[in-house]
Motif scaffolding. Sequence first.
Motif, PDB file in Angstrom:
ATOM      1  N   ASN A 173       0.770  -1.108   0.106  1.00 21.97           N
ATOM      2  CA  ASN A 173       0.067   0.006   0.039  1.00 21.97           C
ATOM      3  C   ASN A 173       0.685   1.155   0.075  1.00 21.97           C
ATOM      4  O   ASN A 173       0.271   2.416   0.216  1.00 21.97           O
ATOM      5  N   GLY A 174       1.999   1.142  -0.208  1.00 29.98           N
ATOM      6  CA  GLY A 174       2.816   2.448  -0.531  1.00 29.98           C
ATOM      7  C   GLY A 174       3.737   2.863   0.771  1.00 29.98           C
ATOM      8  O   GLY A 174       4.620   3.785   0.515  1.00 29.98           O
ATOM      9  N   SER A 175       3.802   2.009   1.825  1.00 27.91           N
ATOM     10  CA  SER A 175       4.773   2.484   2.740  1.00 27.91           C
ATOM     11  C   SER A 175       6.190   2.223   2.514  1.00 27.91           C
ATOM     12  O   SER A 175       6.494   1.316   1.785  1.00 27.91           O
ATOM     13  N   ASN A 176       7.159   2.850   3.038  1.00 29.76           N
ATOM     14  CA  ASN A 176       8.678   2.594   2.974  1.00 29.76           C
ATOM     15  C   ASN A 176       9.161   1.956   4.253  1.00 29.76           C
ATOM     16  O   ASN A 176       8.495   1.826   5.248  1.00 29.76           O
ATOM     17  N   LYS A 208      10.231  -4.420  -3.864  1.00 29.25           N
ATOM     18  CA  LYS A 208       9.379  -3.973  -5.085  1.00 29.25           C
ATOM     19  C   LYS A 208       8.894  -5.063  -6.292  1.00 29.25           C
ATOM     20  O   LYS A 208       7.786  -5.152  -6.850  1.00 29.25           O
TER      21      LYS A 208
END
Length: 228
Positions: A173-176, A208
Amino acid sequence: MEKIKVMMVDDIEDIREYFGSILEKELDMELVAKAGSGAESIALAKELKPHVILMDILMESPTAGLEAAEQILEDNPDIKIIILTIQEDDNLLFQAYCVGVMDYILKTDSVSYITDSIRNVYQNQFLLRPHVAQKIVGELTRLKEQQKSLLYVFNIMSSLTNSEFEILCLFFNGSNSRDIAKSRFVTSTTIKSQINSILHKFKMRNIKEVVHLLKKMKFDDFMNEHSL
């Protein structure tokens, strides 16, 4: 001799008239109805029970003909359906054969080709054109491989620990890494260790690639449903 009762379905009147004029010249065929939509064809098929239906695909919706064909065959599986199309579309043809249609005709095909197709399906001759058979086999192979891939990914997902799965959802969901470590009140080293475990199980080089695989396999709903 019993005539072949044919129904013509197309939302363009000129095309209905064109095919109607072809059928009227054939001594062994009878045009029993014309319909301008998938919905109308379903009602007329139930009432008139034609032997063969020439069914356009694109009418009130892009797949109206396929949806109508499926409903008609569910109501009366003895009816034979031939799909009418402007150009060959591998995906639509595959869907059409899965629904149960017996042949397809290009609207630009010759008169003899059209009438031969009607006679063949009326006689229950399901003759797949070689290139169509090849496309269908190819699509079935692709679906089989996709199914195997889904099973493979699900097996890996089931091997993840709760913590690894939660972290993977966050990456999805886009977190790092930094945000995840902060939100979970752990060190970056801990997150890195769990990432390495995830990568080992997926046999991939970076997170990724894992996220790309899951998106490619349409895991969006599954990941979002189980995310924190």
